[in-house]
Design an enzyme around this catalytic site. Sequence first.
Site, PDB file in Angstrom:
ATOM      1  N   ARG A   1     -95.366  38.754 -77.946  1.00 15.19           N
ATOM      2  CA  ARG A   1     -94.839  39.526 -77.128  1.00 15.19           C
ATOM      3  C   ARG A   1     -95.075  39.333 -75.599  1.00 15.19           C
ATOM      4  NH1 ARG A   1     -95.624  45.846 -74.902  1.00 15.19           N
ATOM      5  NH2 ARG A   1     -93.455  46.150 -74.090  1.00 15.19           N
ATOM      6  N   LEU A   2     -93.963  39.195 -74.850  1.00 13.85           N
ATOM      7  CA  LEU A   2     -93.992  39.245 -73.499  1.00 13.85           C
ATOM      8  C   LEU A   2     -93.570  40.698 -73.068  1.00 13.85           C
ATOM      9  CD1 LEU A   2     -94.104  37.472 -70.749  1.00 13.85           C
ATOM     10  CD2 LEU A   2     -91.645  37.118 -70.794  1.00 13.85           C
ATOM     11  N   ALA A   3     -94.368  41.338 -72.377  1.00 18.47           N
ATOM     12  CA  ALA A   3     -94.110  42.790 -71.831  1.00 18.47           C
ATOM     13  C   ALA A   3     -93.719  42.807 -70.607  1.00 18.47           C
ATOM     14  CB  ALA A   3     -95.611  43.516 -71.877  1.00 18.47           C
TER      15      ALA A   3
ATOM     16  N   GLY B   1     -77.881  32.282 -62.644  1.00 21.85           N
ATOM     17  CA  GLY B   1     -76.580  32.213 -62.465  1.00 21.85           C
ATOM     18  C   GLY B   1     -75.707  31.313 -63.554  1.00 21.85           C
TER      19      GLY B   1
ATOM     20  N   VAL C   1     -90.452  45.231 -70.317  1.00 20.01           N
ATOM     21  CA  VAL C   1     -90.413  46.889 -70.359  1.00 20.01           C
ATOM     22  C   VAL C   1     -91.421  47.407 -71.200  1.00 20.01           C
ATOM     23  CG1 VAL C   1     -88.536  48.266 -70.957  1.00 20.01           C
ATOM     24  CG2 VAL C   1     -87.798  46.265 -70.147  1.00 20.01           C
TER      25      VAL C   1
ATOM     26  N   CYS D   1     -89.761  37.337 -76.018  1.00 24.71           N
ATOM     27  CA  CYS D   1     -90.599  37.173 -76.963  1.00 24.71           C
ATOM     28  C   CYS D   1     -90.427  36.137 -77.804  1.00 24.71           C
ATOM     29  CB  CYS D   1     -90.938  38.540 -77.546  1.00 24.71           C
ATOM     30  SG  CYS D   1     -90.963  40.082 -76.579  1.00 24.71           S
TER      31      CYS D   1
ATOM     32  N   LEU E   1     -83.705  33.170 -59.121  1.00 25.16           N
ATOM     33  CA  LEU E   1     -83.311  31.689 -59.043  1.00 25.16           C
ATOM     34  C   LEU E   1     -82.332  31.515 -58.132  1.00 25.16           C
ATOM     35  CD1 LEU E   1     -84.011  30.400 -62.628  1.00 25.16           C
ATOM     36  CD2 LEU E   1     -85.611  31.068 -61.203  1.00 25.16           C
TER      37      LEU E   1
ATOM     38  N   ARG F   1     -82.265  16.272 -68.577  1.00 26.54           N
ATOM     39  CA  ARG F   1     -82.051  16.342 -67.265  1.00 26.54           C
ATOM     40  C   ARG F   1     -82.164  17.519 -66.116  1.00 26.54           C
ATOM     41  NH1 ARG F   1     -76.987  12.229 -66.596  1.00 26.54           N
ATOM     42  NH2 ARG F   1     -78.061  10.253 -67.085  1.00 26.54           N
TER      43      ARG F   1
ATOM     44  N   VAL G   1     -86.221  24.847 -56.799  1.00 21.26           N
ATOM     45  CA  VAL G   1     -86.918  23.636 -57.003  1.00 21.26           C
ATOM     46  C   VAL G   1     -86.023  22.387 -56.698  1.00 21.26           C
ATOM     47  CG1 VAL G   1     -86.232  23.465 -59.489  1.00 21.26           C
ATOM     48  CG2 VAL G   1     -88.419  22.442 -58.468  1.00 21.26           C
TER      49      VAL G   1
ATOM     50  N   GLU H   1     -83.522  42.639 -74.791  1.00 20.55           N
ATOM     51  CA  GLU H   1     -83.297  43.453 -73.532  1.00 20.55           C
ATOM     52  C   GLU H   1     -82.104  44.174 -73.956  1.00 20.55           C
ATOM     53  OE1 GLU H   1     -83.037  39.895 -72.316  1.00 20.55           O
ATOM     54  OE2 GLU H   1     -85.234  39.877 -73.027  1.00 20.55           O
TER      55      GLU H   1
END
Length: 601
Positions: free
Chosen positions: A50-52, A343, A54, A2, A232, A320, A268, A77
């Site tokens: 907010r990014l919901a 990672g 949970v 968020c 990823l 980069r 990617v 989180e």
Amino acid sequence: MCGILAVLGCADWSQAKRARVLACSRRLKHRGPDWSGLYQCEGNFLAQQRLAVVSPLSGDQPLYNEDRTVVVVANGEIYNHKKIRKQFAAKHTFTTGSDCEVIIPLYEEYGENFVNMLDGVFAFVLYDTRNNTYMAARDAIGVNPLYIGWGSDGAVWIASEMKALHDDCPKFELFPPGHLYSSAAGGFRRWYNPEWFAELVPATPYQPLVLREAFEKAVIKRLMTDVPFGVLLSGGLDSSLVASVTKRHLIETEAAKKFGTELHSFVVGLENSPDLKAAREVADFLGTIHHEFHFTVQDGIDAIEEVIYHNETYDVTTIRASTPMFLMARKIKALGVKMVLSGEGSDELLGGYLYFHFAPNKEEFHKETCRKVKALHQYDCLRANKATSAWGLEVRVPFLDKEFIDVAMSMDPEWKLYDTDLGRIEKWVMRKAFDDEEEPYLPKHILYRQKEQFSDGVGYSWIDGLKAFTEQQVTDGMMKNAAEVFPYNTPINKEAYYYRMIFERLYPQESASETVPWGPSIACSTPAAIEWVAQWKASNDPSGRLIASHNSATPAHTDAAAHAKGNGKVQNGNGKVANGNGHINGNGKVTANGKANGALE
């Protein structure tokens, strides 16, 4: 993931001021496109985008205690929130499903001395109306970004990204990781104080099963989600282990009940890049639903200004590596995925960068890992968080779990050293811990694949293309006057100059340039490690190409990638790298532009 903004202690609490705070908060909408909220009590404002991920239906912020006298906005989180909820079930009435709501009962029970009880990553601000005080805190390593600034009217501004406060604060800076800021105490104090911070060399022996168990726990707890997610997957050791452990344990999680046991993986790269091939092989082995995204050098160049705007840096290696990640994040979000595991952090904890081969002894090796972990918030954490949150995608990083960090950093560094005589390459301790013959986590040659710089792994022509482009954009005359134009952190090559020009246009304040780290570096080293090898001091290219070997390094032929005898020391004699184009080939010989300059003795 968020975006939060708090403006505290304003002399002005008019409607115009509220509108200004809202406008600044909206600069963070990319971090939280799902909802927004604003609390105001006189001259104190707490806002969130907010990014919901949970409890998407009930976790809107700001969050409150029962009588709304304590208010919190958070970007975090909290993986142990269910345990904390049970602890306070009889004392506190929870009104949302947000994992961050547990911050409130912890504060009411312990005052400001609770931050170390949170297991997770976070940046939050808490305002207590009862005594007109506030506190803010940032997670241990700085996975989640946070800045603090001071307005000319005496107000304190705290925001997830610099862009929300830089126009309104004559002075601002990074909010340091592992710290809390208390208005009652009048400043910062460190809440995260692990033993390794003193940089004393630990003596705990290597225990492969302990290391494996700690990492598996770190991955499993990060599968806490109420939205579709993926991993990823570059095909290197770190992302491949994250994907493997996720796939192995997914069936045991609540997420599997909601979204099934199929795991989506993403990579990617330029056409025919090393990462595309390796990731495809790992995905086939694990049985993931694999998504391969291609980009061109021109695609990346076209995105540079946006990358600098979102990442808020002019550091060359960060830009980069961020650009391909930024492009990939947009594609992932378009597929309906809101969260991915990645990672980052392994190379810093375990000495995985190739320059660690040259550490003169285990003491210097350990000190360098400590320096690298302490600086992660300005490099890989910043890149992973901001390049993805630009599109409303959340990244979780199991290697930077507090418990896993404790295990990795308490290990005798002798076990981490590169040693061809013992068949140990970089991150051997991690490779060995997951080398399971009966139930293999990964194919053997992937498990022992040598490190690639992320910006090289996506395709070797990516960096070459950037250099060629910036060579045309910056003249020799501009470079001649670089120290006069940019007296602070003066660019040392044309690529750095080009990025700095864009950054200064977007963030012209002196405080902005001071938030970016600077100094000599080879293959992501700290300036201190440059002292290990005399030839490194002459290079003005921070990439790993001066020491990189693009060969697999399976146990059967680890010495094919040897940089030195014994523990990776550079011996005197003819083992000199001639210039910035030098590579070490499969026979352990230094080559420059294809010509041998002598074996490393």
